[in-house]
Design an enzyme around this catalytic site. Structure first.
Site, PDB file in Angstrom:
ATOM      1  N   SER A 158       8.920  -5.516 -16.234  1.00  0.00           N
ATOM      2  CA  SER A 158       7.618  -6.027 -16.660  1.00  0.00           C
ATOM      3  C   SER A 158       6.477  -5.090 -16.290  1.00  0.00           C
ATOM      4  O   SER A 158       5.501  -4.993 -17.014  1.00  0.00           O
ATOM      5  CB  SER A 158       7.354  -7.401 -16.049  1.00  0.00           C
ATOM      6  OG  SER A 158       7.304  -7.304 -14.633  1.00  0.00           O
ATOM      7  N   ASP A 159       6.585  -4.439 -15.142  1.00  0.00           N
ATOM      8  CA  ASP A 159       5.527  -3.552 -14.659  1.00  0.00           C
ATOM      9  C   ASP A 159       6.132  -2.209 -14.272  1.00  0.00           C
ATOM     10  O   ASP A 159       7.227  -2.171 -13.706  1.00  0.00           O
ATOM     11  CB  ASP A 159       4.842  -4.132 -13.413  1.00  0.00           C
ATOM     12  CG  ASP A 159       4.224  -5.494 -13.652  1.00  0.00           C
ATOM     13  OD1 ASP A 159       4.154  -5.926 -14.809  1.00  0.00           O
ATOM     14  OD2 ASP A 159       3.811  -6.119 -12.669  1.00  0.00           O
ATOM     15  N   GLU A 217      12.452  -5.265  -7.098  1.00  0.00           N
ATOM     16  CA  GLU A 217      12.353  -6.704  -7.323  1.00  0.00           C
ATOM     17  C   GLU A 217      12.460  -7.391  -5.971  1.00  0.00           C
ATOM     18  O   GLU A 217      12.431  -6.734  -4.959  1.00  0.00           O
ATOM     19  CB  GLU A 217      13.408  -7.153  -8.335  1.00  0.00           C
ATOM     20  CG  GLU A 217      14.823  -6.813  -7.955  1.00  0.00           C
ATOM     21  CD  GLU A 217      15.365  -7.701  -6.877  1.00  0.00           C
ATOM     22  OE1 GLU A 217      15.285  -8.943  -6.976  1.00  0.00           O
ATOM     23  OE2 GLU A 217      15.883  -7.162  -5.889  1.00  0.00           O
ATOM     24  N   MET A 218      12.583  -8.718  -5.948  1.00  0.00           N
ATOM     25  CA  MET A 218      12.501  -9.429  -4.672  1.00  0.00           C
ATOM     26  C   MET A 218      13.649 -10.382  -4.339  1.00  0.00           C
ATOM     27  O   MET A 218      13.635 -10.976  -3.270  1.00  0.00           O
ATOM     28  CB  MET A 218      11.187 -10.210  -4.608  1.00  0.00           C
ATOM     29  CG  MET A 218       9.966  -9.317  -4.682  1.00  0.00           C
ATOM     30  SD  MET A 218       8.423 -10.205  -4.450  1.00  0.00           S
ATOM     31  CE  MET A 218       8.406 -10.368  -2.676  1.00  0.00           C
ATOM     32  N   GLU A 219      14.657 -10.545  -5.178  1.00  0.00           N
ATOM     33  CA  GLU A 219      15.663 -11.579  -4.922  1.00  0.00           C
ATOM     34  C   GLU A 219      17.118 -11.141  -4.942  1.00  0.00           C
ATOM     35  O   GLU A 219      17.979 -11.860  -4.454  1.00  0.00           O
ATOM     36  CB  GLU A 219      15.521 -12.720  -5.944  1.00  0.00           C
ATOM     37  CG  GLU A 219      14.244 -13.498  -5.858  1.00  0.00           C
ATOM     38  CD  GLU A 219      13.118 -12.916  -6.704  1.00  0.00           C
ATOM     39  OE1 GLU A 219      13.405 -12.089  -7.580  1.00  0.00           O
ATOM     40  OE2 GLU A 219      11.957 -13.290  -6.461  1.00  0.00           O
ATOM     41  N   GLU A 225       0.812  -1.216   0.000  1.00  0.00           N
ATOM     42  CA  GLU A 225       0.000   0.000   0.000  1.00  0.00           C
ATOM     43  C   GLU A 225       0.844   1.264   0.000  1.00  0.00           C
ATOM     44  O   GLU A 225       0.467   2.266  -0.567  1.00  0.00           O
ATOM     45  CB  GLU A 225      -0.940  -0.010   1.201  1.00  0.00           C
ATOM     46  CG  GLU A 225      -2.051  -1.022   1.055  1.00  0.00           C
ATOM     47  CD  GLU A 225      -3.052  -0.945   2.187  1.00  0.00           C
ATOM     48  OE1 GLU A 225      -3.147   0.113   2.843  1.00  0.00           O
ATOM     49  OE2 GLU A 225      -3.741  -1.952   2.414  1.00  0.00           O
TER      50      GLU A 225
END
Length: 129
Positions: free
Chosen positions: A100-101, A76-78, A60
């Site tokens: 991608s987004d 990103e996450m990694e 949020e």
């Protein structure tokens, strides 16, 4: 393409190493240089810089505008875990990302587009081996 030179993070992943300070996860420079050279040679549009590894990709209140003001190119996450593990193991690592987004404008690719058209990152990676 985004070639991740380093990464910021909101993760507590590095705490397992019990370091007496903050470790800055970074890429291997030789891999980074080769990837940038490959992008140039292949004519691919790319940016090299800092990314944000987040435990919460969709949130949020991600403060993306604040990260952007600090020059962060993508979320990103990694990558933080990848770079931390590589550093701990004495190995070389580099993350090459395809966007991608767009988290600010809301633009996004479809699952089919991601499946069929995100090959430039692979071309660059394969050129490194």
């Amino acid at each position: 393409l985004v070639v991740a030179m380093g990464t910021c993070t909101n993760s507590n992943y590095a705490s397992q190493y019990e370091l007496p300070g903050t470790f800055a996860p970074i890429a291997d420079f030789n891999l980074l240089r080769k990837a940038a050279d490959a992008c140039d040679r292949l004519g691919y549009r790319y940016r090299v810089g800092n990314v944000m590894t987040s435990d919460t990709f969709y949130t949020e209140n991600a403060h993306n505008d604040k990260w952007t003001m600090m020059g962060v190119l993508a979320v990103e996450m990694e990558i933080a875990a990848l770079y931390l593990n590589a550093a701990r193991a004495g190995k070389h690592a580099l993350a090459i990302c395809t966007v991608s987004d767009h988290i600010i404008t809301g633009e996004a690719t479809t699952a089919e587009e991601r499946q069929l058209t995100f090959t430039k990152m692979m071309d660059v990676a394969f050129s490194l081996i």
